[in-house]
Write a protein that holds these residues in place. Structure first.
Motif, PDB file in Angstrom:
ATOM      1  N   UNK A  43       0.822  -1.215   0.000  1.00 53.53           N
ATOM      2  CA  UNK A  43       0.000   0.000   0.000  1.00 53.53           C
ATOM      3  C   UNK A  43       0.860   1.271   0.000  1.00 53.53           C
ATOM      4  N   UNK A  44       2.074   1.215   0.551  1.00 54.73           N
ATOM      5  CA  UNK A  44       2.931   2.397   0.600  1.00 54.73           C
ATOM      6  C   UNK A  44       3.268   2.871  -0.804  1.00 54.73           C
ATOM      7  N   UNK A  45       3.493   1.942  -1.734  1.00 57.74           N
ATOM      8  CA  UNK A  45       3.801   2.320  -3.112  1.00 57.74           C
ATOM      9  C   UNK A  45       2.598   2.982  -3.766  1.00 57.74           C
ATOM     10  N   UNK A  46       1.403   2.489  -3.439  1.00 59.36           N
ATOM     11  CA  UNK A  46       0.180   3.092  -3.966  1.00 59.36           C
ATOM     12  C   UNK A  46       0.034   4.530  -3.465  1.00 59.36           C
ATOM     13  N   UNK A  47       0.262   4.759  -2.163  1.00 53.02           N
ATOM     14  CA  UNK A  47       0.185   6.104  -1.612  1.00 53.02           C
ATOM     15  C   UNK A  47       1.271   6.997  -2.194  1.00 53.02           C
ATOM     16  N   UNK A  48       2.449   6.445  -2.399  1.00 54.69           N
ATOM     17  CA  UNK A  48       3.549   7.196  -3.013  1.00 54.69           C
ATOM     18  C   UNK A  48       3.108   7.740  -4.375  1.00 54.69           C
ATOM     19  N   UNK A  49       2.464   6.901  -5.174  1.00 52.88           N
ATOM     20  CA  UNK A  49       1.998   7.318  -6.498  1.00 52.88           C
ATOM     21  C   UNK A  49       0.826   8.294  -6.393  1.00 52.88           C
ATOM     22  N   UNK A  50      -0.095   8.040  -5.465  1.00 47.33           N
ATOM     23  CA  UNK A  50      -1.269   8.906  -5.322  1.00 47.33           C
ATOM     24  C   UNK A  50      -0.909  10.317  -4.863  1.00 47.33           C
ATOM     25  N   UNK A  51       0.175  10.451  -4.117  1.00 43.09           N
ATOM     26  CA  UNK A  51       0.625  11.759  -3.675  1.00 43.09           C
ATOM     27  C   UNK A  51       1.640  12.356  -4.635  1.00 43.09           C
ATOM     28  N   UNK A  52       1.571  11.969  -5.899  1.00 43.84           N
ATOM     29  CA  UNK A  52       2.431  12.566  -6.927  1.00 43.84           C
ATOM     30  C   UNK A  52       3.888  12.195  -6.761  1.00 43.84           C
ATOM     31  N   UNK A  53       4.135  10.947  -6.328  1.00 42.65           N
ATOM     32  CA  UNK A  53       5.495  10.430  -6.130  1.00 42.65           C
ATOM     33  C   UNK A  53       6.237  11.197  -5.037  1.00 42.65           C
ATOM     34  N   UNK A  54       5.498  11.509  -3.963  1.00 42.26           N
ATOM     35  CA  UNK A  54       6.084  12.130  -2.785  1.00 42.26           C
ATOM     36  C   UNK A  54       7.097  11.166  -2.187  1.00 42.26           C
ATOM     37  N   UNK A  55       8.227  11.676  -1.706  1.00 36.92           N
ATOM     38  CA  UNK A  55       9.266  10.776  -1.180  1.00 36.92           C
ATOM     39  C   UNK A  55       8.757  10.030   0.053  1.00 36.92           C
TER      40      UNK A  55
ATOM     41  N   UNK B 137       2.516  11.409  12.038  1.00 37.34           N
ATOM     42  CA  UNK B 137       1.870  12.607  12.594  1.00 37.34           C
ATOM     43  C   UNK B 137       0.356  12.566  12.465  1.00 37.34           C
ATOM     44  N   UNK B 138      -0.166  11.566  11.770  1.00 37.07           N
ATOM     45  CA  UNK B 138      -1.608  11.457  11.594  1.00 37.07           C
ATOM     46  C   UNK B 138      -2.168  12.549  10.704  1.00 37.07           C
ATOM     47  N   UNK B 139      -1.366  13.033   9.750  1.00 34.25           N
ATOM     48  CA  UNK B 139      -1.780  14.143   8.885  1.00 34.25           C
ATOM     49  C   UNK B 139      -2.778  13.714   7.808  1.00 34.25           C
ATOM     50  N   UNK B 140      -2.814  12.430   7.504  1.00 27.67           N
ATOM     51  CA  UNK B 140      -3.751  11.930   6.503  1.00 27.67           C
ATOM     52  C   UNK B 140      -4.281  10.584   6.973  1.00 27.67           C
ATOM     53  N   UNK B 141      -5.564  10.386   6.822  1.00 29.06           N
ATOM     54  CA  UNK B 141      -6.170   9.121   7.233  1.00 29.06           C
ATOM     55  C   UNK B 141      -5.893   8.025   6.206  1.00 29.06           C
ATOM     56  N   UNK B 142      -5.581   6.837   6.692  1.00 28.48           N
ATOM     57  CA  UNK B 142      -5.417   5.689   5.819  1.00 28.48           C
ATOM     58  C   UNK B 142      -4.008   5.467   5.304  1.00 28.48           C
TER      59      UNK B 142
END
Length: 172
Positions: free
Chosen positions: A18-30, A40-45
């Motif tokens: 799932x981390x790779x999926x989130x990486x892609x969904x956030x525009x390849x955020x590091x 920090x709980x800045x985003x759910x899921x």
């Protein structure tokens, strides 16, 4: 000859992490910032990120620094409005534009048997110079200059046998 038909094989790679999926969904955020968001709980899921030091192939190829094309810092884009034919030429300096246009015009007129009627350019110094104006007058080409600070006028218009010329600094 003995031929046999082979079933096609799909070589697609599927990442279940799932981390790779989130990486892609956030525009390849590091991954380090994704891990910080998760802790920090800045985003759910957002899952716990365990591979902070892993690299993404898409990120590597998209962010790598490129060398310029042999000192060619500018490009000249020539567009025929009626056919939508485009030609890109790399230039070392803007003062090369006139010569490139002359050679391009001669080549196209020889190939098509049609004469350039209208030449629309932006108001760059290379297109407003006395030399360029004299060239257009000698060729019998009507010159159209776009309004200052109006890149929207560089689009294709409904006029036949018109060539649009644009120049910009390349970001390579």
């Amino acid at each position: 000859m003995n031929l046999s038909i082979v079933q096609p094989v799909c070589l697609a790679v599927v990442k279940d992490d799932k981390a790779w999926l989130w990486h892609a969904q956030f525009g390849h955020l590091n991954f380090e910032d994704l891990a910080r968001m998760s802790h920090a709980g800045m985003a759910r899921g957002v899952p716990q990120i365990k591979h902070v030091n892993e690299l993404c192939d898409s990120c590597l190829s998209g962010k790598q620094k490129r060398m310029t094309h042999g000192g060619r810092n500018y490009f000249l884009l020539l567009v025929n409005d009626s056919t939508r034919f485009m030609c890109l030429r790399l230039l070392s300096s803007k003062d090369e534009a006139t010569e490139v246009i002359k050679h391009f015009q001669a080549k196209v007129e020889t190939e098509t048997g049609k004469k350039l009627k209208v030449l629309r350019t932006n108001r760059g110094g290379e297109f407003t110079s006395v030399e360029f104006g004299r060239y257009c007058a000698d060729e019998g080409a009507e010159r159209h200059l776009t309004a200052p600070y109006s890149p929207q006028q560089n689009g294709v218009v409904e006029r036949h046998n018109q060539t649009v010329v644009g120049m910009a600094r390349s970001k390579l």
